[in-house]
Design a protein around this motif. Structure first.
Motif, mmCIF file in Angstrom:
data_model
loop_
_atom_site.group_PDB
_atom_site.id
_atom_site.type_symbol
_atom_site.label_atom_id
_atom_site.label_comp_id
_atom_site.label_asym_id
_atom_site.label_seq_id
_atom_site.Cartn_x
_atom_site.Cartn_y
_atom_site.Cartn_z
ATOM 1 N N ALA A 123 0.795 -0.993 0.152
ATOM 2 C CA ALA A 123 -0.072 0.084 -0.048
ATOM 3 C C ALA A 123 0.677 1.253 -0.049
ATOM 4 C CB ALA A 123 -0.792 0.042 1.119
ATOM 5 N N ARG B 196 1.060 4.031 -2.942
ATOM 6 C CA ARG B 196 0.890 5.533 -2.672
ATOM 7 C C ARG B 196 2.238 6.373 -3.253
ATOM 8 N NH1 ARG B 196 -0.806 8.063 2.957
ATOM 9 N NH2 ARG B 196 -0.855 10.247 2.404
ATOM 10 N N PRO C 257 2.591 5.326 -7.611
ATOM 11 C CA PRO C 257 1.641 4.940 -8.210
ATOM 12 C C PRO C 257 1.812 4.509 -9.725
ATOM 13 C CG PRO C 257 1.584 7.285 -8.237
ATOM 14 C CD PRO C 257 2.919 6.844 -7.317
ATOM 15 N N MET D 132 1.693 8.441 8.361
ATOM 16 C CA MET D 132 1.056 7.799 7.363
ATOM 17 C C MET D 132 0.548 6.238 8.269
ATOM 18 S SD MET D 132 2.596 6.207 3.764
ATOM 19 C CE MET D 132 3.254 7.802 3.319
#
Length: 108
Positions: free
Chosen positions: A23, A27, A30, A97
């Motif tokens: 993930a 992010r 991309p 994050m």
């Protein structure tokens, strides 16, 4: 009485990031894709024409751009490289994050 400054727990932040690397990579880089245990993407820090030379190991966090010889050993160094910031600031960004504490106290 003043408290002594606490140091950033880089090892803890890196370890906490490893399970979430797919993930995080999606992010930060991309448009990439998972190939086995690697995230293969265009390098977001330069005008990369196609994915292939920028790879992130999803198990260890090691990463490299084989076209430029830029490389690092962990998720914090990856964030520092992509965000073009210091390791300390990258550790803080990554901890936010992930929703974890940077130094064992409150977020800074």
């Amino acid at each position: 009485m003043t408290k002594a400054p606490r140091s950033i727990d880089f090892a803890r932040i890196n370890a906490a990031a490893l399970p979430y690397l797919p993930a995080i990579c999606a992010r930060l880089a991309p448009g990439g894709r998972r190939e086995g245990m690697e995230w293969v993407a265009k390098n977001p820090t330069r005008l990369d024409r196609r994915a292939g030379s920028f790879k992130i190991n999803l198990k260890s966090g090691r990463w490299a751009d084989f076209a430029t010889d830029d490389k690092g050993r962990d998720p914090v160094s990856l964030v520092a490289y992509i965000a073009k910031t210091s390791q300390a600031k990258a550790a803080r960004l990554l901890s936010r994050m992930l929703g974890i504490e940077t130094m064992g106290g409150a977020h800074d």
